[in-house]
Design an enzyme around this catalytic site. Sequence first.
Site, PDB file in Angstrom:
ATOM      1  N   GLN A  12      51.304  51.911  52.039  1.00  0.00           N
ATOM      2  CA  GLN A  12      50.105  52.738  51.349  1.00  0.00           C
ATOM      3  C   GLN A  12      49.339  52.091  50.339  1.00  0.00           C
ATOM      4  OE1 GLN A  12      50.735  57.176  51.821  1.00  0.00           O
ATOM      5  NE2 GLN A  12      52.688  56.437  51.253  1.00  0.00           N
ATOM      6  N   TYR A 125      68.451  54.311  45.927  1.00  0.00           N
ATOM      7  CA  TYR A 125      67.145  54.009  45.681  1.00  0.00           C
ATOM      8  C   TYR A 125      66.809  53.729  44.395  1.00  0.00           C
ATOM      9  CZ  TYR A 125      62.235  54.483  45.775  1.00  0.00           C
ATOM     10  OH  TYR A 125      60.604  54.234  45.576  1.00  0.00           O
ATOM     11  N   TRP A 150      55.232  60.707  44.456  1.00  0.00           N
ATOM     12  CA  TRP A 150      54.346  61.301  45.494  1.00  0.00           C
ATOM     13  C   TRP A 150      53.398  60.826  46.092  1.00  0.00           C
ATOM     14  CZ3 TRP A 150      54.872  67.273  44.123  1.00  0.00           C
ATOM     15  CH2 TRP A 150      56.079  67.673  43.882  1.00  0.00           C
TER      16      TRP A 150
END
Length: 291
Positions: A12, A125, A150
């Site tokens: 992303q 993680y 987010w």
Amino acid sequence: MARFLITGAKGQVGHCLVQQLQDKAEILAIDRDELDITDRDAVFKVVKDFQPDVIINAAAHTAVDRAETEIELSEAINVKGPEYLALAAKEINAAILHISTDYVFNGEGTQEYKEDDATGPQGVYGKTKLAGEIAVQNANPRSIILRTAWVFGEHGHNFVKTMLRLGKERDTLGVVADQFGGPTYAGDIAAALIYIADEIIRGRKDVFGVYHFTGKPYVSWCEFAQAIFAEAISQNVLEKAPLVNGIATSDYPTPAKRPANSRLDLSKIKTTFGIEPSDWQKALKNIKAYA
């Protein structure tokens, strides 16, 4: 012209970095198909051959639930890979900008976490991402750690795209309402990283360290979903919004524990660089691009 090595270029943030830098700098944009960052020799060869001014590491093992069982893979990608990149950067006196996460904190309370607050990751993680931060900083003093949360954007998999897909398939949805954070537009993360990199290239030496960057206002996942559907209706992406019911985290068990509080204090990055929070509400105005 400045030279940027971008890893995780198909993710992303990596995708946005390539878009924003392609006409402004010489870039080598690579993903795991072109470079395995867990291969030390391969990393050093690529860095030595390209001679970047800045490395931006957008590569990570971000499958939070799978990380609970893929421990060795998480450690390799989130700890060793960033360390090799940082060491290779140091060898040629390049800076490294490394993306990290709110998961390095325990996610309790309602306070906004500052950069120097005590960490306490709750899962594999978060633990590997924290270890990666430390490895990068120990390997290269010319390093920036940018913690975010987010993340969403037009490219790749994210919450906005999932909600739009489910909104077409279902009349009602249950979305977690007791986890809070700042949705962060991937394009804004890329812009922040590029601005910081440019400052370093121009010679600023007093800026290395850890920074927080997310969107504001802080909301729950449920509130974020409602905002997504409101925009989707207003822009005719959806004919009808599903009924969104707020549920508790305990109603939606997952292998990895999610932080209840992902609010990060954003004052340091504003004071140092003048960078404002990501405007996630503005980013949703382009919601047709996510559908």
